[in-house]
Design a protein around this motif. Structure first.
Motif, PDB file in Angstrom:
ATOM      1  N   THR A 137       0.823  -1.260  -0.062  1.00 41.89           N
ATOM      2  CA  THR A 137      -0.032   0.106   0.005  1.00 41.89           C
ATOM      3  C   THR A 137       0.764   1.284   0.020  1.00 41.89           C
ATOM      4  O   THR A 137       0.632   2.422  -0.817  1.00 41.89           O
ATOM      5  N   ILE A 151       1.203   4.274  -3.049  1.00 39.32           N
ATOM      6  CA  ILE A 151       1.163   5.724  -2.784  1.00 39.32           C
ATOM      7  C   ILE A 151       2.434   6.265  -3.349  1.00 39.32           C
ATOM      8  O   ILE A 151       1.927   7.360  -3.856  1.00 39.32           O
ATOM      9  N   LEU A 173       0.106  10.613   4.822  1.00 38.10           N
ATOM     10  CA  LEU A 173      -0.751   9.640   4.531  1.00 38.10           C
ATOM     11  C   LEU A 173      -0.088   8.555   5.383  1.00 38.10           C
ATOM     12  O   LEU A 173      -0.697   7.481   5.572  1.00 38.10           O
TER      13      LEU A 173
END
Length: 922
Positions: free
Chosen positions: A626, A630, A667
């Motif tokens: 993940t 990103i 994030l």
């Protein structure tokens, strides 16, 4: 597998690719970005043009680092990093999973599947094959069979497809299936147990475990003592209501449970709290439901126990029983004057009343037959009635002129000819009253009204067994009701009339209660002759849910269903559920076929055990991929920007790298907890705060200056607001902090005031403000947070009295069971918070000017700590008792507080009394 403390890599050879990062660095550095296209104007326009930007000849350093980190994340993810990895499985042969998939395994089936997945992942890392053996019969009736050895991928698909069965395990057949297991090498056996044994001397389970031990290393996955198997037995009718027994397999810890009574449409008809104390394996609970609700019952379920054993289906046997009425008056019955009129009115609320002659009534299923002043019966009628009573019927006879003169042999005691009446040779000076019922009488426990009297009766002849057959007496000791058992049924005689001619018993509530007890003596309609077959209609699956009957379910003989659980019922061919037609359903429940629950622990002595909830291994591959995704998106945007395809304003171009970096960092950071995010934007002025409060409903709390207490108050009221939004029609915007000195209080219906040691006496303006607020209908909830230490002769203590000195507070009294707070929304017996047991104090006389709302309520149970939740709705504080049930009751208490503050004595109106009594079962 390569390990570094708590971190391990399942595919460590992929880490070799990290050595290629320097080469990737060199390639990215020497390879410039794609050139940017620029429209070229006429040459004369370029004479004085100075270039402000240049296309770099090399990749910028920040982008180079970004791409190297992205590549490293992908390599690390492909190497399968594991946090807190489990140790390798012993042995070198296949992994054998033995899975209990009977009814008791359904209560935590997702945890069992996770346990299987962890074991399969370990086998996959070690390159081992897998065999799976389930211990319950398949839906098609096949005995347990060994499947495998097979590849891990096939075993994973099989494990995901397994479902619990709504019948018991067959461990003897599973032991026999192990004869086909001939492993290559030393296998490892993992037994996923349901935690129960068939009995204290369960040879089948002992044989299975002994056989598994012979193969090699073995471990057990099971539940802990806090999660025992629960079983719900079918209810029994004791004459006053249904009594249900709840059993569990282990009794090491206290076990709360909630029993839900549901109707045909799934509507909740009642709920009953059950607490099994430590050391208590079973407990009975009485279902105090009005007759109208009892007759609507379709099932009983234990909340949180998704198993077929935690469900009991109900049919007509637990509802109204058919009762036949026969009158000895051949000339017909006149309303208000006939015996049958009073019998019909008394029986109709809880029984199906039928009328006719004896023969026609006995041609149908019948639970009770009542003969009102029927004299001499024929020999054929007597023989048929005697056989019917042997099968479970109850024959109830009432006296009258005909029976007094023409009594036959079908009575429980010999009778004297004639009757005893006022004014005769054996007359009383006044009508006789009833004596209290004996402890061994079917009517034991029923209160005897003083105004019930008898003025005429038939007398029994003295005999040796008269005392043992007397169920009710008059005050002078003469029998009023006599009876004797006849096989599964009973023969009962009431020595007075069924109507008011000889006694006013028929005009009292005692008459209805006595008839209810006598009807409960019957075996219902199950005692009748059953014929034919019953098709399956709705079946229970392993999770206790009603489903359409599967293709493998077959019709069942009515006689076999009546004899259940004999004959191997229930099972794959006849699962538990409803059988018959829509008009005449009969149920087959699982629990009658289950012996008394016994823990399997003694049979597993010496084996290593792991809880289903255990296992801290975590695969970091999804997280790393993940993050790589990103960073890949950030790299794509950066590439487009460097090529000139993204043209932000010139003022933002220099800040683009910093913005991208901040985006990536934001994030990657975890979301701060709820207590770090203010629910209300701080108002800059009192006017702005007043506008906020006026535009929405807010739950207010007094700001004490203690950050810990204030944060708990805010989180608690936000948790209460969440519960109000989910359960009621009230919409609450959130929690609002209040400064008693500066803020206006009139906007808030309820103000929560937690007390701290550092609070000082109130100023005169604050006292006036609070007095005005309470007089206008506001409510202040004062919480001393002292727990049980807050009990005593009055609320709080000297410190609280000093703080509230000067407030216009009327006399206070403990909140009793009749207070509106106990039924403002939920029906409550007490008002727990984080602590339980403290008294709640309110105005002794509720002021009708404010709809009965007490201006101040004082308690000590620390409610805000019980209500407090984080952003995800997870509780922030543990209960003092450790019971999550107490937290639920604290939330209900908070909802009642808000409802009471907003609606006042609305629930005290008489229009709500029938609904409240129905909920209370009164």
């Amino acid at each position: 597998m390569l390990s570094f403390g708590t971190l391990a890599f399942a595919a460590p050879w992929l880490l070799v690719l990290l050595a290629g990062l320097p080469l990737l660095y060199w390639l990215l550095r020497v390879t410039p970005p794609n050139p940017r296209s620029v429209s070229f104007p006429a040459l004369r326009l370029l004479l004085d043009l100075s270039a402000r930007e240049e296309t770099p000849a090399r990749t910028p350093l920040w982008l180079l680092i970004l791409r190297l980190v992205l590549a490293a994340l992908v390599i690390l993810a492909l190497a399968r990093p594991l946090l807190n990895p489990a140790a390798d499985l012993p042995g070198g042969g296949p992994l054998l999973l033995v899975v209990d998939d009977g009814w008791a395994a359904a209560r935590d089936w997702p945890a069992r599947q996770q346990g299987m997945e962890r074991l399969l992942a370990q086998a996959d890392r070690q390159g081992r094959s897998v065999a799976i053996l389930t211990t319950a019969q398949a839906a098609n009736g096949d005995a347990p069979a060994l499947r495998g050895p097979m590849a891990v991928g096939d075993a994973r698909a099989l494990a995901q497809s397994l479902r619990p069965s709504p019948w018991a395990t067959d461990r003897a057949a599973a032991t026999k299936a192990l004869d086909a297991f001939r492993p290559d090498g030393s296998p490892y056996i993992a037994y996923l147990s349901d935690g129960i044994a068939a009995s204290g001397n369960d040879t089948a389970t002992a044989g299975l475990i002994a056989r598994l031990r012979q193969f090699g290393a073995m471990s057990v996955l099971a539940d802990g003592a806090e999660r025992p198997a629960l079983l719900l037995r079918p209810p029994q009718d004791d004459g006053t209501g249904l009594v249900v027994t709840v059993e569990r397999s282990q009794a090491d810890l206290p076990q709360p449970a909630l029993l839900r009574a549901l109707g045909e449409d799934g509507r909740l008809l009642g709920s009953f709290d059950i607490v099994l104390a430590a050391g208590e394996l079973r407990r009975q609970v009485k279902l105090d439901l009005p007759t109208e609700l009892r007759n609507q019952l379709s099932s009983l379920r234990l909340e949180g126990q998704e198993t077929a054993g935690a469900v009991v289906l109900l049919d007509e046997r637990w509802r109204r029983r058919p009762v036949g009425l026969v009158s000895g008056n051949a000339a017909g019955e006149t309303p208000l004057l006939s015996d049958l009129y009073y019998l019909d009115k008394a029986l109709s609320p809880f029984a199906e009343v039928r009328r006719g002659d004896i023969g026609k009534l006995l041609d149908r299923d019948l639970a009770v037959l009542i003969l009102a002043d029927v004299g001499n019966l024929s020999e054929a009628e007597s023989a048929r009635l005697d056989a019917w009573m042997q099968q479970g019927g109850v024959l109830l006879r009432f006296a009258g002129p005909r029976l007094a003169q023409n009594a036959d042999r079908l009575v429980p005691v010999f009778l004297r000819a004639g009757d005893r009446a006022l004014g005769g040779a054996l007359s009383w000076e006044e009508p006789a009253r009833l004596a209290p019922f004996a402890e061994d009488s079917p009517f034991a426990g029923l209160p005897v009204p003083d105004d019930v009297t008898v003025k005429r009766q038939v007398l029994a002849e003295p005999s040796v067994d008269l005392a043992g057959r007397t169920w009710a007496r008059l005050a002078d000791g003469t029998p009023l009701v006599t009876g004797e058992r006849k096989g599964r049924g009973a023969l009962v005689l009431v020595h007075t009339s069924a109507g008011p001619e000889w006694s006013n018993l028929a005009l009292s509530g005692l008459y209805v209660d006595m008839l209810r007890r006598l009807v409960a003596l019957s075996a219902g309609v199950a005692g009748g002759e059953q014929v034919g077959t019953l098709p399956p209609r709705q079946m229970l699956d392993g999770f206790g849910h009603l489903t359409p009957p599967p293709a493998t379910a077959f019709p069942i003989a009515a006689k076999a269903l009546a004899a259940a659980p004999a004959g191997g019922l229930p099972g794959p061919a006849h699962p538990p559920g409803f059988y018959g037609t829509a008009d005449a359903r009969q149920v087959l429940n699982l629990s009658p076929a289950v012996p008394a629950l016994t823990a399997i622990d003694p049979l597993l002595a010496g084996l290593p055990r792991t809880l289903y909830a255990g296992g801290g291994e975590r695969d970091l591959m999804p997280t790393l991929l993940t993050l790589a995704l990103i960073l890949g998106l950030i790299d794509l945007l950066a590439g487009l920007w460097l090529r000139g395809l993204l043209r932000p304003p010139s003022s933002l171009r220099r800040a683009a790298p910093l913005a991208l970096l901040l985006l990536g960092v934001s994030l990657a950071l975890p979301v701060p907890p709820a207590d770090a995010q203010p629910s209300v934007r701080p108002a800059s002025t009192p006017d702005e705060k007043a506008v906020q409060a006026a535009n929405a409903n807010w739950l207010a709390y007094v700001r004490t200056g203690d950050n810990l207490v204030d944060n708990t108050s805010r989180a608690g009221l936000e948790g209460l607001a969440r519960a109000l939004d989910e359960r009621t029609a009230i919409e609450v915007a959130g929690a609002m902090p209040l400064d008693l000195e500066t803020d206006e209080l009139a906007f808030y219906t309820l103000i929560y005031w937690p007390l701290t040691d550092g609070q000082t006496s109130l100023s005169d303006p604050v006292r006036e403000k609070l007095n005005r607020y309470m007089r206008q209908g506001g409510m202040v909830l004062v919480d001393t947070r002292a727990g049980n230490g807050g009990n005593g002769a009055g609320p709080g203590g000297p410190a609280l009295e000093a703080l509230l000195k000067g407030l216009d507070i009327p006399p206070l009294a403990p909140v009793g069971p009749e207070h509106v707070l106990t039924r403002a929304f939920y029906l409550l017996n007490d008002f727990p918070g984080r602590y339980a047991g403290g008294e709640l104090w309110a105005e002794a006389q509720e002021d009708q000017m404010n709809d009965g709302v007490s201006g101040i309520i004082i308690g000590a149970n620390d409610w805000a700590s019980a209500w407090a939740v984080d952003e995800g709705g997870r509780p922030l504080n543990a209960m003092a008792s450790g019971s999550e049930r107490q937290r639920e009751m604290a939330i209900r208490t908070g909802i009642n507080f808000v409802m009471y503050a907003m609606t006042g004595n609305y629930k005290a109106d008489q229009v709500h009394v029938p609904a409240i009594l129905e909920r209370l079962g009164q």
